[in-house]
Design a protein around this motif. Structure first.
Motif, mmCIF file in Angstrom:
data_model
loop_
_atom_site.group_PDB
_atom_site.id
_atom_site.type_symbol
_atom_site.label_atom_id
_atom_site.label_comp_id
_atom_site.label_asym_id
_atom_site.label_seq_id
_atom_site.Cartn_x
_atom_site.Cartn_y
_atom_site.Cartn_z
ATOM 1 N N GLY A 14 -58.060 -21.705 1.428
ATOM 2 C CA GLY A 14 -56.795 -21.688 2.150
ATOM 3 C C GLY A 14 -56.594 -20.476 3.044
ATOM 4 O O GLY A 14 -57.300 -19.458 2.945
ATOM 5 N N PHE A 15 -55.583 -20.566 3.912
ATOM 6 C CA PHE A 15 -55.299 -19.509 4.875
ATOM 7 C C PHE A 15 -54.453 -18.386 4.278
ATOM 8 O O PHE A 15 -54.363 -17.301 4.855
ATOM 9 C CB PHE A 15 -54.562 -20.088 6.093
ATOM 10 N N GLY A 16 -53.779 -18.637 3.166
ATOM 11 C CA GLY A 16 -52.952 -17.597 2.561
ATOM 12 C C GLY A 16 -51.778 -17.203 3.418
ATOM 13 O O GLY A 16 -51.376 -16.030 3.439
ATOM 14 N N ASP A 25 -56.576 -9.557 7.605
ATOM 15 C CA ASP A 25 -57.938 -9.040 7.689
ATOM 16 C C ASP A 25 -58.841 -9.509 6.558
ATOM 17 O O ASP A 25 -60.031 -9.177 6.539
ATOM 18 C CB ASP A 25 -57.924 -7.506 7.683
ATOM 19 N N ARG A 26 -58.308 -10.266 5.608
ATOM 20 C CA ARG A 26 -59.133 -10.729 4.495
ATOM 21 C C ARG A 26 -58.550 -12.032 3.947
ATOM 22 O O ARG A 26 -57.349 -12.281 4.074
ATOM 23 C CB ARG A 26 -59.199 -9.683 3.393
ATOM 24 N N PRO A 27 -59.372 -12.869 3.345
ATOM 25 C CA PRO A 27 -58.853 -14.087 2.721
ATOM 26 C C PRO A 27 -58.080 -13.756 1.446
ATOM 27 O O PRO A 27 -58.353 -12.737 0.787
ATOM 28 C CB PRO A 27 -60.119 -14.895 2.409
ATOM 29 N N LYS A 28 -57.131 -14.584 1.115
ATOM 30 C CA LYS A 28 -56.281 -14.334 -0.053
ATOM 31 C C LYS A 28 -57.064 -14.089 -1.330
ATOM 32 O O LYS A 28 -56.701 -13.191 -2.119
ATOM 33 C CB LYS A 28 -55.298 -15.499 -0.241
ATOM 34 N N HIS A 59 -63.209 -21.516 3.832
ATOM 35 C CA HIS A 59 -62.898 -21.916 5.220
ATOM 36 C C HIS A 59 -62.433 -20.693 6.004
ATOM 37 O O HIS A 59 -63.048 -20.330 6.995
ATOM 38 C CB HIS A 59 -61.831 -23.008 5.250
ATOM 39 N N TYR A 60 -61.353 -20.052 5.541
ATOM 40 C CA TYR A 60 -60.792 -18.908 6.250
ATOM 41 C C TYR A 60 -61.631 -17.657 5.954
ATOM 42 O O TYR A 60 -61.872 -17.323 4.798
ATOM 43 C CB TYR A 60 -59.346 -18.701 5.820
ATOM 44 N N LYS A 61 -62.099 -17.003 7.013
ATOM 45 C CA LYS A 61 -62.956 -15.817 6.899
ATOM 46 C C LYS A 61 -64.092 -16.060 5.896
ATOM 47 O O LYS A 61 -64.271 -15.326 4.914
ATOM 48 C CB LYS A 61 -62.123 -14.586 6.516
#
Length: 230
Positions: A14-16, A25-28, A59-61
């Motif tokens: 997820g995008f958080g 700057d970082r994924p959750k 998916h995100y970063k």
């Protein structure tokens, strides 16, 4: 017992967005909680039940996630170019997870008490259920301000309603995923079909649980861990 899960799926794609600037700057899953990445708290629970395989979707970063997870022996199910939600993500990861039922777990919660995966494993009855969800009474859910997601009858059959919050840990059979035509979909769609058949069950978590999907949950989780000397 036969039919026990041998693999764990960790939802980490997820995008958080609820975390605001913390996920710029970082994924959750890599946000630190009590000195450890959030996903590492979940990984500890997963390893305690000694599964054959642990898989995480990304998916995100994704490069950050890969660098963190691969040295830890976690297989990566990369979702590109689009994110697939929980149901689609689980379906896409099946070649890595293998056949049979699986554990599935969100990575944005802290559990204070017994290992929820062990409790699910001990209560799993594949002849009676197609999925078993670990839910938390609202009074034991920290960082949560809703009325709950579910209610249940005396036999543990689950229905939409108030009182129990889905904590993000479950066992479920995956064979029915092939019949869902959508590529991206929520596991709620899968659960609803099980619910109609009376095959969706729940356990009530006996400890405390904290939602760490939003900034306020970080401090709450760290306080709970400190109080529990974890």
């Amino acid at each position: 017992m036969t039919g026990l899960p041998k693999a764990v799926m960790l939802f980490a794609a997820g995008f958080g967005t609820r975390m605001g600037a913390l996920t710029k700057d970082r994924p959750k899953p890599l946000i630190p909680v009590a000195g450890r990445a959030l996903i590492d708290h979940t990984l500890t629970l997963a390893r305690e039940i000694a599964p054959d395989r642990i898989v995480a979707n990304t998916h995100y970063k994704p490069d950050q996630m890969q660098r963190h997870l691969q040295p830890l022996g976690v297989a990566i199910s990369s979702e590109q170019p689009e994110i697939l939600e929980t149901g689609g993500g689980l379906k896409a990861a099946l070649p890595l997870l293998g056949s049979g039922p699986v554990f599935a777990m969100n990575t944005d919660a802290i559990w204070i008490g017994p290992n929820p995966l062990r409790l699910l494993r001990d209560a799993w009855r594949p002849d009676e259920m197609d999925a078993l969800l670990m839910c938390v009474p609202v009074a034991s859910a920290f960082g949560y301000d809703g009325v709950g997601d579910f209610t249940c009858d005396q036999g543990g059959r689950i229905h939409r309603g108030a009182g129990l919050v889905y904590g993000g840990a479950q066992i479920l059979k995956t064979d029915g995923l092939a019949s869902i035509p959508q590529k991206a979909f929520s596991l709620n769609l899968f659960w609803d079909a099980m619910m109609e058949k009376g095959r969706l069950r729940t356990l009530s978590y006996p400890g405390r649980w904290c939602d760490v999907g939003h900034p306020a949950g970080l401090e709450l989780a760290e306080d709970l861990l400190k109080d529990a000397n974890v």
